[in-house]
Design a protein around this motif. Structure first.
Motif, PDB file in Angstrom:
ATOM      1  N   THR A 137       0.825  -1.207   0.000  1.00 25.01           N
ATOM      2  CA  THR A 137       0.000   0.000   0.000  1.00 25.01           C
ATOM      3  C   THR A 137       0.863   1.263   0.000  1.00 25.01           C
ATOM      4  N   GLN A 176       0.227  -3.849  -8.308  1.00 28.57           N
ATOM      5  CA  GLN A 176      -0.619  -2.656  -8.329  1.00 28.57           C
ATOM      6  C   GLN A 176      -2.087  -3.052  -8.106  1.00 28.57           C
ATOM      7  N   ALA A 224       1.920   1.796  -3.528  1.00 30.24           N
ATOM      8  CA  ALA A 224       0.774   2.291  -4.313  1.00 30.24           C
ATOM      9  C   ALA A 224       0.515   3.762  -3.999  1.00 30.24           C
ATOM     10  N   THR A 246      -8.968  -0.799  -1.173  1.00 30.50           N
ATOM     11  CA  THR A 246     -10.428  -0.821  -1.235  1.00 30.50           C
ATOM     12  C   THR A 246     -10.999  -1.589  -0.045  1.00 30.50           C
ATOM     13  N   LEU A 258      -4.433  -2.109  -4.864  1.00 28.99           N
ATOM     14  CA  LEU A 258      -5.710  -1.395  -4.969  1.00 28.99           C
ATOM     15  C   LEU A 258      -6.826  -2.173  -4.279  1.00 28.99           C
ATOM     16  N   ARG A 259      -6.791  -3.506  -4.422  1.00 27.26           N
ATOM     17  CA  ARG A 259      -7.793  -4.321  -3.720  1.00 27.26           C
ATOM     18  C   ARG A 259      -7.627  -4.173  -2.207  1.00 27.26           C
TER      19      ARG A 259
END
Lengths: 309, 309
Positions: B213, B265, B216, B273, B269-270
């Motif tokens: 994270t 990536q 990201a 989220t 993102l998962r």
């Protein structure tokens, strides 16, 4: 060397450790378990670990002569197990879930890690023996968090905040910096780091602060209850209470509960007032409704998580 | 026994330890220092402590033959000193404030505690030597908080929350229960305890979550910068990165920076989220303005404390 044992223990307590219960079984099949924080790793090849046992321990012979022992690294929800095996109770294993390990030695269930060992060597260590074990089998729980012992209190390891300078925090404007988890961690680290050292101005440390304010908040408490509430093992709480008793701040009532003396009550009120003042200055600029929302929001998080846990 | 060293290290990492720098000086007066977490207490009478040194260490002979050594227990703001003495740098002491201790051995300033020792015995320990020292002098800082090493990461010891059952929290209606410090500690403990285990459903642990994270959020980062941001020593970050590289989630770009692969990536993102969803459900029932006030209030606490620290 002549040395003040209470002071020496305090100095040693500055080094944080995990907490283990070391188990073994004697030739008659009797099970033994003792709480130890003297565990550490020694060697990778061969895989060796060590711990130390008091030569005055009731179970010394069992450990000294044992072919096998198991080191159970306790997780942060096993405080009661730590307290149990640190005491002199009759049947320490009663009600404790165990599995059978190497050589029939009991393994404590849900420990953060296990090291099943063959005794490799026993070394002389003053009033203790140093037991070195070769690890034959081991296991750990991926999600298990360790119980920590530090400054005579139980603790949990919180990821190091590595606090960024304030101007760099503004730059952390991605998604991460806005997460409640990050905000909580940073706010707590900053609060704790700034607040606790200020207690020194009133001549108390953070353990004494917990005892005094808790007694002012809740009234007289039995030592066992107090120990649980301030997250200290009973032996370490005794040490904190001795210091408070020497200054005539606490006493014991007729029902063996710890109570505040008049001086203790006055100091506790000053400490609570100091904490209130500190918090007021900290939250300066937020209006009362915003402070209310902040606190209620945190309370709501605790409540919701308490319900889902 | 044949054993997976990475897995064995992970199991050992479940036991939390403090971090020390052990210093000594050889017959020619050269200073040595090495980061060690294998320190522990052994005996009160005589006062003995021990630690282990790798037989492959460059400075082995100096420690093995030394008459004196000093154990410097690092405090939570001495992460850089831990990293420095864990590396193979030329002059580890450059820029480090020290004082002269027993036998001319360097003491690291502002350490949480010092133990100045006379070598008492040296024991065989596989690929390490076990050095037992008799404590001749010691000292500690009352307010010093220990640096903790746990699960391959730096941490700070946070007092154990000993979480009360929810219905009992309602009863804690005195002044203490409403303090921000208590609310922060309880909210953080509850959040962390509930959230991290959920990462398992996406096949990552909390260290991997931090790396993925953060990349990201911030883009490619040099390993040294990344190590600091995720509070891992470089050697332990390497271990985390190896695991991620084996799953093709990270790679190294032309400028030796760690980058997310396309799969990395997507996973990051998962994960973000998932964290957003988790937080949304947690704060259900608070309106958006209240959530805003909660987060802004925490940010304000961090900001004000950052300014006064």
């Amino acid at each position: 060397m002549s040395l003040d044992k209470r002071e020496f223990r305090r100095a040693l307590g500055k080094f944080a450790t995990g907490v283990t219960v070391v188990t073994t079984r004697d030739a008659e099949g009797e099970h033994f378990g003792v709480t130890a924080s003297s565990f550490n790793s020694v060697s990778m090849d061969p895989p060796l670990i060590l711990w130390s046992i008091d030569k005055g321990a009731y179970s010394l012979a069992a450990y000294r002569d044992a072919e096998h022992f198991v080191v159970n690294v306790l997780s942060d929800d096993q405080v009661e197990i730590s307290n149990r095996f640190a005491s002199r109770g009759e049947d320490k294993f009663a009600g404790i879930a165990t599995e059978e390990g190497l050589g029939g030695v009991a393994k404590v269930k849900d420990a953060a890690a296990h090291f099943e060992c063959r005794t490799w060597n026993v070394y002389e260590g003053g009033d203790h023996l140093i037991l070195v074990g070769e690890v034959v089998r081991y296991g750990y729980r991926e999600a298990g968090n360790a119980l920590v012992f530090h400054n005579g209190r139980y603790a949990v390891p919180e990821p190091h905040p590595m606090l960024l300078p304030v101007d760099e925090q503004g730059a952390l404007d991605g998604r991460l910096g806005k997460h409640l988890l990050y905000l909580l961690r940073q706010a707590l680290a900053a609060y704790r780091g700034d607040f606790y050292p200020r207690l020194g101005s009133l001549g108390v440390n953070d353990k004494e602060w917990r005892v005094l304010t808790l007694l002012a908040d809740r009234g007289p408490l039995a030592a066992e209850v107090l120990a649980r509430r301030v997250a200290q093992p009973l032996a370490d709480l005794d040490d904190t209470l001795s210091g408070l008793r020497e200054r005539a701040l606490v006493a014991t009532d007729g029902e063996s509960r710890v109570t505040l003396s008049e001086a203790g009550q006055a100091l506790a009120l000053r400490l609570l007032t100091m904490a209130d003042d500190y918090e007021r200055r900290l939250l300066e600029g937020l209006d009362p409704a915003e402070v209310g929302t902040l606190k209620a929001g945190l309370g709501r998080v605790v409540e919701r998580l308490g319900a889902t846990l």
